[in-house]
Scaffold this motif. Structure first.
Motif, mmCIF file in Angstrom:
data_model
loop_
_atom_site.group_PDB
_atom_site.id
_atom_site.type_symbol
_atom_site.label_atom_id
_atom_site.label_comp_id
_atom_site.label_asym_id
_atom_site.label_seq_id
_atom_site.Cartn_x
_atom_site.Cartn_y
_atom_site.Cartn_z
ATOM 1 N N VAL A 39 65.837 59.194 72.075
ATOM 2 C CA VAL A 39 64.975 60.179 71.416
ATOM 3 C C VAL A 39 64.750 61.432 72.268
ATOM 4 O O VAL A 39 64.763 62.544 71.757
ATOM 5 N N PRO A 42 68.853 63.873 73.890
ATOM 6 C CA PRO A 42 69.974 64.668 73.361
ATOM 7 C C PRO A 42 69.944 66.125 73.831
ATOM 8 O O PRO A 42 70.971 66.674 74.235
ATOM 9 N N SER A 84 68.579 58.757 62.391
ATOM 10 C CA SER A 84 68.492 57.781 63.476
ATOM 11 C C SER A 84 69.882 57.450 63.994
ATOM 12 O O SER A 84 70.110 57.329 65.196
ATOM 13 N N LEU A 86 72.516 59.330 63.891
ATOM 14 C CA LEU A 86 73.046 60.463 64.642
ATOM 15 C C LEU A 86 72.474 60.473 66.069
ATOM 16 O O LEU A 86 73.207 60.724 67.033
ATOM 17 N N GLN A 87 71.195 60.148 66.192
ATOM 18 C CA GLN A 87 70.591 60.169 67.519
ATOM 19 C C GLN A 87 71.213 59.088 68.421
ATOM 20 O O GLN A 87 71.481 59.322 69.596
ATOM 21 N N THR A 90 74.758 60.101 69.234
ATOM 22 C CA THR A 90 74.744 61.188 70.217
ATOM 23 C C THR A 90 74.559 60.622 71.621
ATOM 24 O O THR A 90 75.239 61.038 72.565
#
Lengths: 471, 205
Positions: A39, A42, A84, A86-87, A90
């Motif tokens: 969280v 990124p 979520s 994508l996070q 990443t």
């Protein structure tokens, strides 16, 4: 050394990590351990990329996913929610690109970042530990200086392995005497926050000491240090002792053999010196602590389970009265109502505060031979895959499942309303997590913070309940 | 980072204590991988009702405060989580300065990294500034970091304190990492010393 003024535990760990002191007193502080999650990282990795910088010490960094992930048994199928997912993706791209060690979602070692650091022996006494998460204070239970940082600081540590910091002030919280039966580390820390308030530790590092703290196992010490931030202190620390050394011994990433013995010899020099200066001291009588539960929307709004909901009309300060009224309105509680009569819809046992094996044992002990009350949903979420395995080896999952609890996969779960585990508006939850802010567990959700045993007692009762009646 | 020198603007009164970072930006909006675009969710639950409609009574939904660049609040502003999304959301909305009696430590530090100036002033002064802010759009407040004063609409100047290092970084818009990397030889030397003295700290591999 003659002439050296007596120092606190914090002073010693701080001093040994100062790389350089700038003219205005700001220090460049060396960071031994950097824990990273999906969280708050990124934008930090993106910053490195844009500036063409590398991670200075991948070998001092560990990444894991915890906040966003589902805790359902089907999570091998991937994350349904696109943002979520994508996070998490990443993070996976970033750890690959920058060479950072990583525990992927299906690794047994995956779990909440503050559970796995100590569990893996990555968090060690006398080290500096940071993470882009305020509950990094947890690791101070080992005698580390551990604190939460923002994303810009995450990037700063990735790039330089240091942080620019001013030394905090020292605060001593001494909990004297023996804790009564039915009370736990969670009750200690809730009682402390109830006493000093949510800003009582601002600008300070709290050192917890005294007989009741010494008597805690490492899990309990982590629970106490975890909630330092709820008292405004960025870090909490407990001097390492034999309990600490026994805990560290044999952990996968901890030093071994002769290196461990050298480390322990050094760790023994850490406890605060006789006569060391504290800017603030608070003394709490452990014997006066009872099982605690919060009634309001910040953690200082806490009372023993035997109390009644406070009456704003009795509060002389106009502003405090208005604040209390706002809390009662949000929580839908009536002054004078017995806390042990407050019905609940959901029970959440888990989080970095109370997701360790000891917490699950405490919940299972109350659950054994009983059943979750009708209409109550009760989740048990181990703090890590390792905790889950251990609980299953002890048969705790069976006890909990038989009693009608859900037994889930490791993650932050219902602590913060950013993965599928959240409250719906108006739902009331007995939760072993750390924050009861408005909407914290989901918009409109109502949170009562308490210990794992108290949470299990609430689950089988259908309302908040005094665990001492379940002995 | 955008330098902060002097700011004259509309101040929004938010006379609440213990404004936590979940209130500034709830966790469900932290799923972004960017720093920008969070302003629309600033104070989400205070600002919007369950249907997503604006709550007309909330200060930032009213003129002229929709254009506020300064926020004035009560004690313990920014308590709770370390999320830098909180200052990002403030900045994205247009807030460059927060004035309060005190701030939670992590939030306070995060502001500086984003060119937001958090100013600690005694409660009674915050209350006076809140009264100024309630006068609306003609009552601009000036924050002069160079001279370290807040200037009330009446012209009265209120001095404030700030660390020299942070003041310098804000005035110049300096990136902390760039500054720290100038100390790289010290960091190298520290690591060599540590490898010798604290060799028990193993690598994570």
């Amino acid at each position: 050394m003659a002439g050296t003024p007596p120092r606190t535990l914090f002073d010693k760990v701080w001093d040994s990590h100062v790389v350089e002191t700038l003219p205005d007193g700001t220090c460049l502080l060396y960071i031994d351990r950097h824990l990273v999650h999906e969280v708050t990282s990124p934008q930090a990795f993106e910053g490195l990329r844009m500036a063409g910088r590398k991670v200075r010490r991948p070998d001092a960094t560990l990444a894991v996913v915890d906040h966003n992930i589902a805790t359902s048994s089907d999570r091998a199928a991937g994350i349904a929610e696109p943002e979520s997912r994508l996070q998490v993706e990443t993070l996976e791209q970033n750890v690959a690109a920058f060479g950072v060690p990583y525990f992927p979602i299906l690794d047994a070692r995956q779990g909440i970042v503050h559970i796995i650091g100590p569990e893996q022996g990555i968090s060690l006494p006398a080290t500096t530990i940071v993470c882009g998460d305020s509950h990094t204070s947890t690791h101070g239970a080992l005698g580390a200086l551990a604190f939460g940082i923002g994303t810009s600081e995450v990037e700063h540590v990735l790039a330089t392995q240091t942080l620019l910091q001013k030394p905090a002030k020292n605060m001593l919280v001494r909990v004297d005497g023996k804790l009564p039966l039915g009370c736990t580390a969670k009750d200690i820390v809730l009682a402390i926050i109830g006493t000093i308030g949510t800003a009582g530790g601002t600008g300070h590092v709290i050192e917890y000491a005294g007989e009741a703290i010494r008597a805690l196992d490492m899990a309990g010490r982590m629970t106490v240090c975890n909630m330092s931030i709820e008292a405004g202190a960025r870090a909490g620390m407990i001097a390492p002792d034999e309990t600490t050394f026994a805990y560290v011994r044999g952990k996968p990433y901890a030093p071994k053999g002769e290196a461990l013995e050298r480390a322990i010899a050094y760790w023994r020099t850490l406890p605060s010196d006789e006569g060391a200066h504290y800017d603030k001291t608070v003394i709490i009588d452990a014997a006066a602590i009872a099982p605690m539960v919060t009634w309001g929307t910040n953690p200082e709004a806490v009372l023993p389970i035997t109390a009644t909901v406070p009456d704003p009309a009795a509060e002389p300060d106009v502003e405090k009265r208005a604040r209390m009224q706002r809390m009662l309105d949000y929580m839908a509680l009536t002054p004078g109502q017995k806390l042990s009569d407050v019905p609940i819809d959901v029970v959440f046992i888990g989080s970095c505060t109370n997701g360790r094996i000891e917490d699950i044992r405490a919940a299972a002990k109350v659950a054994q031979g009983r059943h979750v009350a009708d209409g109550v949903r009760a989740l048990v979420v181990p703090g890590s895959g390792i905790v889950k395995q251990q609980a299953e080896a002890e048969g705790l999952d069976r006890i909990l499942l038989d009693a009608g609890f859900e037994w889930r996969e490791a993650g932050c779960s219902m602590c913060l309303g950013m993965n599928p585990d959240k409250l719906t508006p108006g739902q009331r939850c007995a939760s072993t997590s750390n924050r009861n802010f408005e909407g914290r567990q989901g918009p409109g959700g109502r949170t009562h913070l308490l210990s794992p045993a108290m949470a299990a007692a609430a689950a089988v009762s259908g309302h908040l309940a005094d665990v001492r009646e379940f002995a | 980072m955008q330098p902060f020198t002097t700011l004259t603007g509309i101040a929004a009164p938010l006379p609440l204590a213990n404004v936590d970072t979940d209130k500034i930006i709830p966790a469900r909006f932290l799923k972004t991988i960017k720093r920008t675009g969070l302003g629309v969710h600033l104070f989400d639950t205070l600002r919007y009702d369950e249907t997503g409609a604006e709550r007309p009574e909330f200060v930032l939904n009213r003129e002229p405060y929709r254009h506020a660049e300064i926020l004035i609040a009560h004690e313990n502003f920014g308590c709770g989580s370390s999320r830098e999304h909180a200052p990002w959301a403030l900045l994205d909305f247009g807030i460059r300065c927060v004035i309060a009696p005190d701030f939670a430590d992590i939030f306070h530090g995060n502001c500086f990294k984003n060119g937001i100036l958090p100013i600690r002033l005694p409660r009674e002064i915050c209350d006076a500034l809140i009264e100024d802010a309630r006068l609306g759009g003609n009552a601009r407040i000036t924050v002069d970091l160079q001279r370290q004063v807040v200037v009330r609409p009446s012209g009265e100047e209120i001095p404030f304190q700030i660390d020299d290092f942070r003041r310098h970084s804000l005035l110049e818009g300096l990136d902390d990492i760039g500054q720290t990397l100038q100390h790289a030889p010290s960091i190298d030397a520290y690591e060599q010393r540590q490898t010798a003295d604290h060799s028990w700290v193993p690598a994570i591999v």
